[in-house]
Design an enzyme around this catalytic site. Structure first.
Site, PDB file in Angstrom:
ATOM      1  N   CYS A 137       0.841  -1.205   0.000  1.00  0.00           N
ATOM      2  CA  CYS A 137       0.000   0.000   0.000  1.00  0.00           C
ATOM      3  C   CYS A 137       0.875   1.255   0.000  1.00  0.00           C
ATOM      4  O   CYS A 137       1.612   1.515   0.968  1.00  0.00           O
ATOM      5  CB  CYS A 137      -0.910  -0.032   1.221  1.00  0.00           C
ATOM      6  N   CYS A 140       0.228   3.770   2.817  1.00  0.00           N
ATOM      7  CA  CYS A 140       0.696   3.181   4.081  1.00  0.00           C
ATOM      8  C   CYS A 140       2.184   3.444   4.265  1.00  0.00           C
ATOM      9  O   CYS A 140       2.646   3.792   5.363  1.00  0.00           O
ATOM     10  CB  CYS A 140       0.447   1.671   4.105  1.00  0.00           C
TER      11      CYS A 140
END
Length: 218
Positions: A137, A140
């Site tokens: 991600c 993230c």
């Protein structure tokens, strides 16, 4: 009459003495086991602390410094190895009081499993800031260093942790995580609030302070 009064006074004095001795004896008898238990606990703590220091003394100075630096503790002021040992021992004692799982440190982001997170959530001592993320991600990964900065700022006032959604899919499902990253704030095993999407360090700190009862009381 005078002789009888003198005997009565002596008898009263003797009764007082007997009562005092008896109460002292039974009081010691009752306190004895408690006193012994307290002494034993204190002795065990002291023994455990000394054992920990003995183990730390086996490490090299460079290893002690690395451990302290990983805890965001500066080492430039320590001139002797024993000072490093003492600083690390104090940090470990503080960590033991800070979290139940033994994984989370003040000012450091803890990487937890689902089981470890459940243990932390049951501890009501401080709020728990949880970052549910994935290695693939992009947002993230952008938030990861910001989470580190937020942990340093929050210090002992909150436990900052992260959980890999791919490694803990059951937990992610249980928490009803839809998007990544999802930042959740818990206190006393109760979810206070959540945000989907990456936040900067200031935003993370404000998030904790705004929704945490501990900060509301300040």
């Amino acid at each position: 009459n005078d002789h009888r009064l003198f005997c009565l006074q002596n008898l009263k004095g003797l009764v007082v003495v007997v009562v005092f001795v008896a109460s002292s004896f039974f009081g010691l008898q009752q306190e004895g086991p408690m006193f012994t238990a307290r002494t034993r606990r204190s002795s065990l703590r002291a023994s455990s602390s000394e054992e920990m220091r003995s183990e730390l003394r086996k490490l090299k100075s460079s290893e002690l410094k690395a451990e302290l630096i990983s805890r965001n503790i500066g080492t430039t002021t320590f001139l002797e190895k024993e000072e490093l040992v003492e600083a690390l021992a104090e940090a470990k004692v503080a960590e033991g009081k800070f979290c139940r799982s033994g994984v989370v440190r003040p000012g450091v982001v803890g990487e937890l499993t689902g089981a470890q997170l459940r243990v932390e959530l049951e501890d009501p001592s401080t709020p728990v800031l949880v970052d549910v993320y994935a290695t693939w991600c992009g947002p993230c990964q952008l938030m990861a260093p910001e989470l580190v900065k937020a942990a340093r700022t929050l210090g002992t006032t909150a436990r900052v942790v992260k959980v890999d959604a791919d490694l803990e899919p059951d937990l992610a499902s249980q928490l009803q995580v839809g998007g990544l990253p999802t930042v959740l704030l818990f206190h006393a095993n109760r979810e206070l609030h959540r945000i989907e999407g990456a936040l900067m360090a200031d935003g993370l700190v404000k998030f904790v302070k705004h929704f945490s009862p501990a900060y509301e009381q300040q």
